[in-house]
Design a protein around this motif. Structure first.
Motif, PDB file in Angstrom:
ATOM      1  N   PRO A 188     -14.971   4.759  -5.182  1.00 15.83           N
ATOM      2  CA  PRO A 188     -14.120   3.575  -5.369  1.00 15.83           C
ATOM      3  C   PRO A 188     -12.727   3.732  -4.763  1.00 15.83           C
ATOM      4  CG  PRO A 188     -15.245   4.146  -7.403  1.00 15.83           C
ATOM      5  CD  PRO A 188     -15.457   5.284  -6.459  1.00 15.83           C
ATOM      6  N   ALA A 189     -12.180   4.926  -4.822  1.00 21.51           N
ATOM      7  CA  ALA A 189     -10.821   5.125  -4.317  1.00 21.51           C
ATOM      8  C   ALA A 189     -10.761   5.097  -2.800  1.00 21.51           C
ATOM      9  CB  ALA A 189     -10.256   6.444  -4.840  1.00 21.51           C
ATOM     10  N   ARG A 190     -11.882   5.412  -2.148  1.00 22.20           N
ATOM     11  CA  ARG A 190     -11.909   5.389  -0.683  1.00 22.20           C
ATOM     12  C   ARG A 190     -12.447   4.069  -0.147  1.00 22.20           C
ATOM     13  NH1 ARG A 190     -13.284  10.902  -1.767  1.00 22.20           N
ATOM     14  NH2 ARG A 190     -11.789  12.330  -0.798  1.00 22.20           N
ATOM     15  N   ALA A 191     -13.157   3.324  -0.982  1.00 24.83           N
ATOM     16  CA  ALA A 191     -13.803   2.093  -0.533  1.00 24.83           C
ATOM     17  C   ALA A 191     -12.840   1.087   0.119  1.00 24.83           C
ATOM     18  CB  ALA A 191     -14.539   1.436  -1.701  1.00 24.83           C
ATOM     19  N   PRO A 192     -11.598   0.955  -0.366  1.00 20.88           N
ATOM     20  CA  PRO A 192     -10.716  -0.044   0.259  1.00 20.88           C
ATOM     21  C   PRO A 192     -10.480   0.201   1.747  1.00 20.88           C
ATOM     22  CG  PRO A 192      -9.824   0.635  -1.854  1.00 20.88           C
ATOM     23  CD  PRO A 192     -10.980   1.543  -1.547  1.00 20.88           C
ATOM     24  N   TYR A 193     -10.737   1.414   2.196  1.00 18.57           N
ATOM     25  CA  TYR A 193     -10.462   1.731   3.600  1.00 18.57           C
ATOM     26  C   TYR A 193     -11.656   1.436   4.511  1.00 18.57           C
ATOM     27  CZ  TYR A 193      -6.287   3.868   1.759  1.00 18.57           C
ATOM     28  OH  TYR A 193      -5.089   4.072   1.115  1.00 18.57           O
ATOM     29  N   PHE A 194     -12.567   0.596   4.027  1.00 20.50           N
ATOM     30  CA  PHE A 194     -13.707   0.223   4.882  1.00 20.50           C
ATOM     31  C   PHE A 194     -13.254  -0.640   6.046  1.00 20.50           C
ATOM     32  CE2 PHE A 194     -13.144  -3.650   2.597  1.00 20.50           C
ATOM     33  CZ  PHE A 194     -13.649  -4.641   3.419  1.00 20.50           C
ATOM     34  N   SER A 195     -12.087  -1.259   5.924  1.00 16.82           N
ATOM     35  CA  SER A 195     -11.598  -2.184   6.943  1.00 16.82           C
ATOM     36  C   SER A 195     -10.520  -1.521   7.791  1.00 16.82           C
ATOM     37  CB  SER A 195     -11.021  -3.437   6.275  1.00 16.82           C
ATOM     38  OG  SER A 195     -10.272  -4.176   7.208  1.00 16.82           O
ATOM     39  N   ILE A 196     -10.581  -1.745   9.079  1.00 15.54           N
ATOM     40  CA  ILE A 196      -9.615  -1.160  10.003  1.00 15.54           C
ATOM     41  C   ILE A 196      -8.187  -1.623   9.681  1.00 15.54           C
ATOM     42  CG2 ILE A 196      -9.725  -2.979  11.772  1.00 15.54           C
ATOM     43  CD1 ILE A 196      -9.820   0.746  12.568  1.00 15.54           C
ATOM     44  N   ASN A 197      -8.054  -2.806   9.089  1.00 21.55           N
ATOM     45  CA  ASN A 197      -6.715  -3.338   8.810  1.00 21.55           C
ATOM     46  C   ASN A 197      -5.989  -2.571   7.707  1.00 21.55           C
ATOM     47  OD1 ASN A 197      -7.024  -5.616  10.616  1.00 21.55           O
ATOM     48  ND2 ASN A 197      -8.470  -6.397   9.117  1.00 21.55           N
ATOM     49  N   THR A 198      -6.747  -1.821   6.925  1.00 18.35           N
ATOM     50  CA  THR A 198      -6.119  -1.181   5.768  1.00 18.35           C
ATOM     51  C   THR A 198      -5.233   0.000   6.152  1.00 18.35           C
ATOM     52  OG1 THR A 198      -8.146   0.071   5.440  1.00 18.35           O
ATOM     53  CG2 THR A 198      -7.847  -1.902   4.097  1.00 18.35           C
ATOM     54  N   LEU A 199      -5.394   0.535   7.370  1.00 20.35           N
ATOM     55  CA  LEU A 199      -4.497   1.621   7.793  1.00 20.35           C
ATOM     56  C   LEU A 199      -3.063   1.092   7.835  1.00 20.35           C
ATOM     57  CD1 LEU A 199      -6.602   3.174  10.693  1.00 20.35           C
ATOM     58  CD2 LEU A 199      -6.491   3.905   8.306  1.00 20.35           C
ATOM     59  N   ALA A 200      -2.870   0.014   8.566  1.00 26.08           N
ATOM     60  CA  ALA A 200      -1.532  -0.582   8.637  1.00 26.08           C
ATOM     61  C   ALA A 200      -1.138  -1.184   7.294  1.00 26.08           C
ATOM     62  CB  ALA A 200      -1.491  -1.643   9.733  1.00 26.08           C
ATOM     63  N   GLY A 201      -2.140  -1.673   6.564  1.00 30.24           N
ATOM     64  CA  GLY A 201      -1.842  -2.247   5.257  1.00 30.24           C
ATOM     65  C   GLY A 201      -1.237  -1.221   4.313  1.00 30.24           C
ATOM     66  N   ARG A 202      -1.723  -0.004   4.402  1.00 33.13           N
ATOM     67  CA  ARG A 202      -1.181   1.062   3.546  1.00 33.13           C
ATOM     68  C   ARG A 202       0.289   1.325   3.861  1.00 33.13           C
ATOM     69  NH1 ARG A 202       0.405   3.957   0.394  1.00 33.13           N
ATOM     70  NH2 ARG A 202      -0.586   5.626  -0.823  1.00 33.13           N
ATOM     71  N   VAL A 203       0.613   1.296   5.135  1.00 35.70           N
ATOM     72  CA  VAL A 203       2.015   1.475   5.540  1.00 35.70           C
ATOM     73  C   VAL A 203       2.850   0.283   5.072  1.00 35.70           C
ATOM     74  CG1 VAL A 203       3.562   1.633   7.529  1.00 35.70           C
ATOM     75  CG2 VAL A 203       1.424   2.919   7.504  1.00 35.70           C
ATOM     76  N   ALA A 204       2.285  -0.898   5.206  1.00 36.17           N
ATOM     77  CA  ALA A 204       3.009  -2.099   4.769  1.00 36.17           C
ATOM     78  C   ALA A 204       3.329  -2.029   3.279  1.00 36.17           C
ATOM     79  CB  ALA A 204       2.181  -3.340   5.075  1.00 36.17           C
ATOM     80  N   MET A 205       2.388  -1.510   2.497  1.00 39.26           N
ATOM     81  CA  MET A 205       2.637  -1.376   1.057  1.00 39.26           C
ATOM     82  C   MET A 205       3.781  -0.408   0.804  1.00 39.26           C
ATOM     83  SD  MET A 205      -1.316  -1.091  -0.177  1.00 39.26           S
ATOM     84  CE  MET A 205      -0.901  -0.404  -1.781  1.00 39.26           C
ATOM     85  N   GLU A 206       3.792   0.684   1.542  1.00 45.09           N
ATOM     86  CA  GLU A 206       4.795   1.723   1.275  1.00 45.09           C
ATOM     87  C   GLU A 206       6.195   1.310   1.702  1.00 45.09           C
ATOM     88  OE1 GLU A 206       3.644   5.807   1.448  1.00 45.09           O
ATOM     89  OE2 GLU A 206       5.351   6.293   2.720  1.00 45.09           O
ATOM     90  N   HIS A 207       6.283   0.478   2.745  1.00 40.70           N
ATOM     91  CA  HIS A 207       7.597   0.143   3.292  1.00 40.70           C
ATOM     92  C   HIS A 207       7.941  -1.354   3.169  1.00 40.70           C
ATOM     93  CE1 HIS A 207       8.198   4.195   4.762  1.00 40.70           C
ATOM     94  NE2 HIS A 207       6.986   4.172   5.252  1.00 40.70           N
ATOM     95  N   GLY A 208       7.190  -2.056   2.360  1.00 45.18           N
ATOM     96  CA  GLY A 208       7.526  -3.456   2.124  1.00 45.18           C
ATOM     97  C   GLY A 208       7.503  -4.306   3.381  1.00 45.18           C
ATOM     98  N   VAL A 209       6.484  -4.118   4.197  1.00 48.01           N
ATOM     99  CA  VAL A 209       6.344  -4.944   5.406  1.00 48.01           C
ATOM    100  C   VAL A 209       5.528  -6.180   5.027  1.00 48.01           C
ATOM    101  CG1 VAL A 209       5.506  -5.030   7.779  1.00 48.01           C
ATOM    102  CG2 VAL A 209       6.444  -2.899   6.865  1.00 48.01           C
ATOM    103  N   LYS A 210       6.211  -7.297   4.800  1.00 46.05           N
ATOM    104  CA  LYS A 210       5.539  -8.489   4.285  1.00 46.05           C
ATOM    105  C   LYS A 210       5.637  -9.684   5.229  1.00 46.05           C
ATOM    106  CE  LYS A 210       6.218  -7.099  -0.518  1.00 46.05           C
ATOM    107  NZ  LYS A 210       6.813  -7.449  -1.835  1.00 46.05           N
ATOM    108  N   GLY A 211       6.212  -9.483   6.405  1.00 44.89           N
ATOM    109  CA  GLY A 211       6.301 -10.592   7.350  1.00 44.89           C
ATOM    110  C   GLY A 211       4.961 -10.855   8.019  1.00 44.89           C
ATOM    111  N   TRP A 212       4.457  -9.864   8.692  1.00 49.69           N
ATOM    112  CA  TRP A 212       3.141  -9.951   9.309  1.00 49.69           C
ATOM    113  C   TRP A 212       2.638  -8.539   9.575  1.00 49.69           C
ATOM    114  CZ3 TRP A 212       2.917  -7.735  14.117  1.00 49.69           C
ATOM    115  CH2 TRP A 212       4.150  -7.583  14.786  1.00 49.69           C
ATOM    116  N   ASN A 213       1.329  -8.441   9.765  1.00 43.46           N
ATOM    117  CA  ASN A 213       0.706  -7.132   9.915  1.00 43.46           C
ATOM    118  C   ASN A 213      -0.533  -7.297  10.787  1.00 43.46           C
ATOM    119  OD1 ASN A 213      -0.512  -4.618   9.544  1.00 43.46           O
ATOM    120  ND2 ASN A 213       0.264  -4.447   7.456  1.00 43.46           N
TER     121      ASN A 213
END
Lengths: 95, 332
Positions: B114-139
């Motif tokens: 379950p903890a690794r499942a969210p990374y099934f999508s290629i978009n989640t790599l950048a999404g993880r960075v967006a979460m850490e640095h508050g990137v909410k404009g676009w990704n």
């Protein structure tokens, strides 16, 4: 605290090592009674990871109700011991 | 340079070629060192919280932290809704998907982590960075073969010019392909991230930066890569980048392979009179971006980075590094 370390079904120290690994904790940090959520900051996703890990390692099926009872190493040990005792019986409805 | 032109004010790299942008060892074959020799997870990200994060996301997080630290306090001046992120990757989650497939076809989907499942999508790599640095404009995540990292620079630049954000994080992240996958031996690992902001904003906060870069992307059909029409495509791309086709800089670095597309592009660029360094490409998007990072951090070597994939995807990034004495660059 009930002493469960002498259980022959589930080795407490082995369980401690398993759970500590899942939660990214040292063995010292995972005390018998530290609460997973309140004291150790376990979130729902890691809770599910712990569920899968315990199911695979101990060959049991854990329900949501089981997880709500397993709030610490001590209670998880008690739960697994009870489940494994039951699975030795003829009706393995939990598997 | 106009106020809206972007300048690179931070560079972050973690890779087997090195982790200091000005000292990357990019002249040899693709680096294949074991991760332990070049990436210290605890030192980069901390002792906890990244056990279930895929390697490529770890590299990207680390490179982003390095880039933002290098840029100085830029995030504090940009609201979260005005921050954008563009990532290029080819094999960033290939091993993750491979392991999931193995679980599903073996022990069953119920045993997916379950903890690794969210990374099934290629978009989640950048999404993880967006979460850490508050990137909410676009990704945005791009996956064009080999060129996606440089295309991230292009797409990000367009987004900022279109008014969608005031800050751009752009780069590439890769993790090795599974062992049984074609191209594994040329796998890339690591990440490179650039922090870009409008020139006026950088000046306002006193950031010197490394300079600017501009990218164009184009396509050469593999079966016609050496045709006159393909030649016109290359000329048009150079013109878009430089204003006139004869203005190529003295040193060009081409990251490619001996495919018809790579060979034809090398031939075209070789006719320009510029010195053409052809670098063997890896199986990902990282190396071209590393050359961009290196060229900005260590000016005077390469001013045009070009890459081409066998599929026909091509991109060029023109570097305009600052030539003034720069304490920041010297310290890199």
């Amino acid at each position: 605290m009930t002493d469960t370390s002498n259980s022959t079904v589930v080795d407490l120290e082995q369980l401690r090592a398993t759970i500590a690994d899942v939660l990214e904790l040292s063995l010292d940090e995972l005390t018998d009674d530290a609460r997973f959520v309140e004291d150790l900051g376990v979130d729902s996703l890691i809770g599910l990871e712990l569920q899968i890990t315990l199911e695979v390692q101990y060959g049991v099926r854990l329900t949501e109700a089981d997880l709500r009872r397993a709030t610490s190493l001590h209670s998880a040990h008690r739960l697994l011991t009870a489940l494994l005792t039951e699975t030795d019986l003829p009706a393995p409805e939990r598997l | 340079m106009s106020a809206v032109d972007l300048v690179v004010t931070g560079i972050g790299v973690v890779s087997p070629w090195g982790c200091e942008p000005a000292k990357l060892r990019l002249d040899g074959e693709p680096a294949t060192g074991a991760e332990e020799s070049w990436f210290d997870l605890t030192a980069e990200l901390g002792a906890r919280g990244y056990k279930y994060v895929p390697s490529a996301a770890r590299y990207l997080l680390a490179a982003t932290r390095r880039a933002l630290a290098d840029a100085g306090p830029v995030l504090s001046g940009v609201p979260e809704a005005r921050r954008g992120l563009a990532l290029g990757t080819n094999s960033g989650i290939a091993s993750v998907i491979d392991a999931m497939d193995e679980t599903v076809t073996g022990s069953g989907a119920d045993l997916l982590s379950p903890a690794r499942a969210p990374y099934f999508s290629i978009n989640t790599l950048a999404g993880r960075v967006a979460m850490e640095h508050g990137v909410k404009g676009w990704n945005l995540t791009l996956t064009s073969p080999r060129t996606a990292g440089m295309e991230a620079l292009l797409a990000g630049d367009r987004a900022v010019r279109a008014g969608r954000s005031d800050l751009l994080l752009a780069g590439s992240a890769e993790a090795p392909l599974p062992v049984h996958t074609p191209g594994h031996d040329r796998s890339e690992a690591g990440a490179a991230v650039l922090v870009l902001e409008p020139h006026a904003a950088a000046v306002a906060r006193g950031a010197t930066g490394y300079g600017s870069c501009r990218t164009v992307a184009f396509f050469l059909p593999p079966s016609e890569a050496a045709s006159p029409a393909a030649g016109r495509t290359v000329t048009a791309a150079v013109t878009r980048l430089l204003g006139e086709p004869s203005a190529l800089p003295p040193v060009i670095r081409l990251v490619t392979d001996p495919s018809p597309v790579g060979t034809a592009l090398a031939a075209r660029l070789g006719q320009s009179g510029s010195r053409l360094d052809v670098v063997p490409a890896g199986a990902g998007t990282l190396q071209p971006v590393l050359h961009v990072a290196h060229g900005l951090a260590r000016p005077g070597t390469v001013h045009l980075v070009v890459t081409a994939s066998p599929d026909g995807a091509c991109a060029m990034t023109l570097l305009r590094p600052h030539h003034l004495p720069d304490q920041k660059r010297d310290s890199v």
